[in-house]
Design a protein around this motif. Structure first.
Motif, mmCIF file in Angstrom:
data_model
loop_
_atom_site.group_PDB
_atom_site.id
_atom_site.type_symbol
_atom_site.label_atom_id
_atom_site.label_comp_id
_atom_site.label_asym_id
_atom_site.label_seq_id
_atom_site.Cartn_x
_atom_site.Cartn_y
_atom_site.Cartn_z
ATOM 1 N N UNK A 14 0.807 -1.211 0.000
ATOM 2 C CA UNK A 14 0.000 0.000 0.000
ATOM 3 C C UNK A 14 0.843 1.265 0.000
ATOM 4 N N UNK A 15 2.123 1.144 0.320
ATOM 5 C CA UNK A 15 2.993 2.323 0.305
ATOM 6 C C UNK A 15 3.440 2.689 -1.103
ATOM 7 N N UNK A 16 3.363 1.736 -2.039
ATOM 8 C CA UNK A 16 3.906 1.949 -3.382
ATOM 9 C C UNK A 16 2.980 2.839 -4.217
ATOM 10 N N UNK A 17 3.577 3.724 -4.979
ATOM 11 C CA UNK A 17 2.799 4.633 -5.830
ATOM 12 C C UNK A 17 2.321 3.942 -7.096
ATOM 13 N N UNK A 18 3.105 2.989 -7.625
ATOM 14 C CA UNK A 18 2.798 2.345 -8.903
ATOM 15 C C UNK A 18 2.031 1.046 -8.670
ATOM 16 N N UNK A 19 1.011 0.828 -9.480
ATOM 17 C CA UNK A 19 0.168 -0.361 -9.319
ATOM 18 C C UNK A 19 0.954 -1.649 -9.547
#
Length: 376
Positions: free
Chosen positions: A267-272
């Motif tokens: 959930x911290x990642x910006x990219x799917x």
């Protein structure tokens, strides 16, 4: 003398509390004095380059090996009037010995000279006899001379009420102060009565304000250690289940994660695509590594605590057997340690450690207990 604490030493597994202050220590070469740390422990041990005790400290001071004030500083001038003086009496080796003895009493959880002086004040208030006034005089003089101005905790009057009360009627206080009268003795008793009333009022206010404060001491701190199980996690749930990397699948925010660790870093990642790779990682450790390399959401620092709280809530509500483990910790403060997580999340011995994981586990525990109470 300014004391600093806490400090301690371990003796056969027992913690011996201590406190320390600066003292001047003379070195053999050149006979110069240097500031050093004098440490006093609850068992009476004293260290300053070597180990000694109260009697040894007295010998060191008498021989000039140690000094309580800068030997090169000029002596302070005597005040023109003792009654009018607004500062304490000079620090002397004799006074410092009394102060160190008092510090040992305090570290040992025994009454200090100041507390014994207050006990004598209370006794005199209840029975203002000459014998009790003499006992008060003895208790007051047992307070180190340089600390007597602080014994009442009144920075305006300092210890003047006691000096008045301990001076006989018709005699000048301190030799150059006012001549004591019956009315002055009574005014001191009135002063102490006002203090007693103020203390009672404050205790009553605190009883109302702190009405929900636990009456008994809580459990000792529980340390959640980072654990490694090369042969796989144990079958029987234990405290290791509190760790975020423990494989307890959670449903959160419309997705499934193999552990809290997977969910947090995904959930911290910006990219799917990064979120998917982290979610599907083979282990919590791998999810952590992938998440640490991925570009984070721009608002992550604002929402990460709420996300972690939600993941923990999901973990322990969706796995009753793990909830029982968490609830078994009672009201103990949880210290979440290890090296894998940032100091923001874990307990570190310096000021970098925020222990947010420990705090959120305690919050989750409280929520679980509240849910139990609501169901009964």
């Amino acid at each position: 003398m300014t004391w600093r604490e806490p400090t301690y030493r371990m003796v056969d597994g027992e913690r011996i509390d201590g406190a320390w202050c600066h003292i001047w220590r003379r070195y053999q070469m050149g006979g110069r004095y240097y500031l050093d740390d004098l440490v006093v422990f609850a068992d009476g041990t004293i260290t300053c380059g070597e180990r000694t005790d109260l009697a040894g400290l007295a010998k060191k001071l008498a021989a000039g090996h140690w000094a309580v004030t800068d030997p090169e500083a000029p002596p302070l001038p005597d005040p023109p009037s003792k009654w009018e003086a607004r500062y304490s009496e000079p620090l002397t080796p004799e006074g410092f010995l009394l102060e160190v003895a008092d510090r040992i009493e305090e570290l040992s959880r025994r009454p200090t000279a100041g507390q014994r002086c207050w006990d004598a004040i209370r006794r005199y208030e209840q029975q203002p006899t000459e014998s009790n006034r003499e006992l008060l005089r003895v208790a007051y003089l047992a307070v180190p001379a340089h600390l007597r101005v602080f014994v009442l905790g009144d920075m305006d009057r300092q210890d003047r009420p006691l000096r008045i009360l301990l001076t006989d009627i018709g005699v000048a206080v301190d030799g150059d102060g006012p001549v004591v009268t019956v009315e002055m003795h009574q005014s001191v008793l009135d002063y102490f009565a006002r203090i007693d009333q103020a203390v009672q009022d404050e205790q009553e206010r605190r009883a109302v304000r702190y009405a929900d404060d636990p009456a008994e001491a809580g459990r000792p701190v529980l340390v959640s250690h980072q654990a490694v199980y090369p042969q796989g996690w144990p079958d029987e749930p234990g405290l290791f289940t509190l760790r975020n990397e423990y494989p307890a699948p959670v449903e959160f925010a419309g997705d499934s994660y193999a552990s809290v660790q997977h969910g947090y870093w995904a959930l911290s990642a910006a990219d799917a695509s990064d979120r998917s790779r982290i979610r599907d990682a083979a282990s919590g450790s791998e999810a952590h590594d992938l998440g640490g390399r991925a570009t984070r959401r721009s608002d992550w620092s604002d929402v990460r605590l709420a996300v972690m709280a939600g993941l923990l809530r999901a973990k322990f509500t969706q796995h009753p057997e793990l909830a029982r483990v968490l609830l078994s910790t009672g009201d103990a403060r949880i210290s979440y340690t290890g090296l894998a997580d940032a100091p923001f999340w874990r307990d570190v011995s310096d000021d970098r450690g925020r222990n947010w994981m420990g705090r959120l586990l305690e919050l989750t525990r409280s929520e679980l207990l509240a849910q139990q109470l609501l169901r009964t």
